[in-house]
Design a protein around this motif. Sequence first.
Motif, short mmCIF file in Angstrom:
data_model
loop_
_atom_site.label_atom_id
_atom_site.label_comp_id
_atom_site.label_asym_id
_atom_site.label_seq_id
_atom_site.Cartn_x
_atom_site.Cartn_y
_atom_site.Cartn_z
N LEU A 99 0.85 -1.19 0.00
CA LEU A 99 0.00 0.00 0.00
C LEU A 99 0.88 1.24 0.00
N VAL A 100 0.29 2.37 -0.38
CA VAL A 100 1.07 3.63 -0.37
C VAL A 100 1.09 4.14 1.07
N PRO A 101 2.28 4.20 1.71
CA PRO A 101 2.32 4.52 3.14
C PRO A 101 1.83 5.91 3.48
N GLU A 102 1.95 6.86 2.53
CA GLU A 102 1.57 8.25 2.81
C GLU A 102 0.06 8.47 2.74
N LEU A 103 -0.68 7.50 2.16
CA LEU A 103 -2.13 7.65 2.03
C LEU A 103 -2.84 6.83 3.10
N ASN A 104 -4.03 7.29 3.53
CA ASN A 104 -4.77 6.48 4.49
C ASN A 104 -5.46 5.31 3.75
N VAL A 105 -6.17 4.50 4.51
CA VAL A 105 -6.72 3.26 3.94
C VAL A 105 -7.74 3.53 2.83
N TRP A 106 -8.69 4.44 3.06
CA TRP A 106 -9.69 4.64 2.00
C TRP A 106 -9.05 5.28 0.76
N GLU A 107 -8.06 6.15 0.97
CA GLU A 107 -7.39 6.76 -0.20
C GLU A 107 -6.65 5.69 -1.00
N ASN A 108 -6.03 4.73 -0.30
CA ASN A 108 -5.38 3.62 -1.00
C ASN A 108 -6.40 2.83 -1.81
N ALA A 109 -7.54 2.51 -1.17
CA ALA A 109 -8.55 1.69 -1.85
C ALA A 109 -9.19 2.43 -3.02
N ALA A 110 -9.23 3.77 -2.92
CA ALA A 110 -9.87 4.57 -3.97
C ALA A 110 -8.93 4.89 -5.13
N LEU A 111 -7.64 4.63 -4.94
CA LEU A 111 -6.63 5.07 -5.92
C LEU A 111 -6.87 4.58 -7.35
N PRO A 112 -7.11 3.26 -7.57
CA PRO A 112 -7.32 2.81 -8.96
C PRO A 112 -8.52 3.48 -9.62
N LEU A 113 -9.57 3.75 -8.82
CA LEU A 113 -10.75 4.43 -9.39
C LEU A 113 -10.38 5.84 -9.83
N MET A 114 -9.63 6.55 -8.97
CA MET A 114 -9.26 7.92 -9.31
C MET A 114 -8.31 7.94 -10.51
N LEU A 115 -7.44 6.92 -10.61
CA LEU A 115 -6.54 6.86 -11.78
C LEU A 115 -7.33 6.65 -13.07
N ARG A 116 -8.52 6.04 -12.94
CA ARG A 116 -9.38 5.85 -14.12
C ARG A 116 -10.26 7.07 -14.40
N GLY A 117 -10.15 8.09 -13.57
CA GLY A 117 -10.90 9.32 -13.84
C GLY A 117 -12.15 9.50 -13.00
N THR A 118 -12.43 8.59 -12.05
CA THR A 118 -13.59 8.74 -11.18
C THR A 118 -13.33 9.90 -10.21
N SER A 119 -14.38 10.69 -9.89
CA SER A 119 -14.18 11.83 -8.97
C SER A 119 -13.79 11.31 -7.59
N ARG A 120 -13.11 12.16 -6.82
CA ARG A 120 -12.63 11.77 -5.48
C ARG A 120 -13.81 11.38 -4.59
N ARG A 121 -14.91 12.15 -4.65
CA ARG A 121 -16.07 11.87 -3.81
C ARG A 121 -16.67 10.50 -4.13
N ARG A 122 -16.88 10.22 -5.42
CA ARG A 122 -17.47 8.93 -5.84
C ARG A 122 -16.52 7.78 -5.50
N ALA A 123 -15.23 8.01 -5.76
CA ALA A 123 -14.23 6.97 -5.48
C ALA A 123 -14.21 6.64 -4.00
N LYS A 124 -14.36 7.67 -3.15
CA LYS A 124 -14.36 7.45 -1.69
C LYS A 124 -15.58 6.59 -1.30
N THR A 125 -16.76 6.92 -1.84
CA THR A 125 -17.98 6.17 -1.52
C THR A 125 -17.81 4.70 -1.88
N VAL A 126 -17.33 4.45 -3.10
CA VAL A 126 -17.17 3.06 -3.56
C VAL A 126 -16.12 2.34 -2.71
N ALA A 127 -15.00 3.02 -2.44
CA ALA A 127 -13.92 2.40 -1.66
C ALA A 127 -14.44 2.02 -0.27
N LEU A 128 -15.21 2.92 0.36
CA LEU A 128 -15.72 2.63 1.71
C LEU A 128 -16.66 1.42 1.70
#
Length: 246
Positions: A99-128
Amino acid sequence: MVAPPDNDVLWARALHFQHPDGSPGLSGVSLGVQVAEILAVTGPRGSGKSTLLACLSGLLRPRDGEVWFNSVPVHTMGPVTRERLRRDRFGWIDPAPVLVPELNVWENAALPLMLRGTSRRRAKTVALEWLDRLDVGNCARRRPHELRQAERQRVCIARALAPAPTVLFADEPTAPLHHADRGHVLRTLTTAARSHGITVVLATHDPQTAAQADRTVSLLDGRCVTTVHLPPVPESEGRAACSLSV
Ligand SMILES: Nc1ncnc2c1ncn2[C@@H]1O[C@H](COP(=O)(O)OP(=O)(O)OP(=O)(O)O)[C@@H](O)[C@H]1O
């Protein structure tokens, strides 16, 4: 070049791979994986399971042979196109959690979604949602170093499932978990894959893990081998055989 069968999401023909130091990785592996199928790749240590997953996912380029994804040749793609394919269509779970040590758990889980262009808010909801399903929703705001190894692996599984990849490559995904945890996590993974139509290629040397798959391909020394399942011998016959051999 022969086109692959239509209903195979992944199709490989006569794959040969040699590692840079000359170690043989694969020696002529051919297989097809159908849409939404869960395929277990089994075999002893060093039989080529990880190398096969890396070749099928475009991470490694085979020396010879073909890999097709949805009837598109992967083996002829350049590195940038293969990287985009992995980012947009494939998911990957390693045997040890990274995992990326500088990011918290939900940010790590949301990362691939955000790399695909999903908004941060939506990516956070799905990751959670996925972190909850993997029973690590309560760790969402913590940093990876604050988690136990098994919790970090659950986060990696949530991260791989969150973008609903077309194909998920899982290399010994439950290796860092306690035996008691393995069944639960694996069932969560396979149930999620089945309900979202995700194709899974699962490398494992554990027969109980392989039993969760729809089909098994066995490797030995970089080659596919046929496994023959003999019917169980009745207890009485077993004893008779024993007494005969004494
Ligand atoms: N980076 C590498 N450099 C050189 N040889 C390698 C490398 N990775 C794997 N190999 C060799 O390639 C062969 C296949 O290894 P691979 O890791 O694919 O097998 P595996 O079935 O996944 O094993 P394990 O269950 O231990 O992960 C082995 O002989 C291994 O030693």
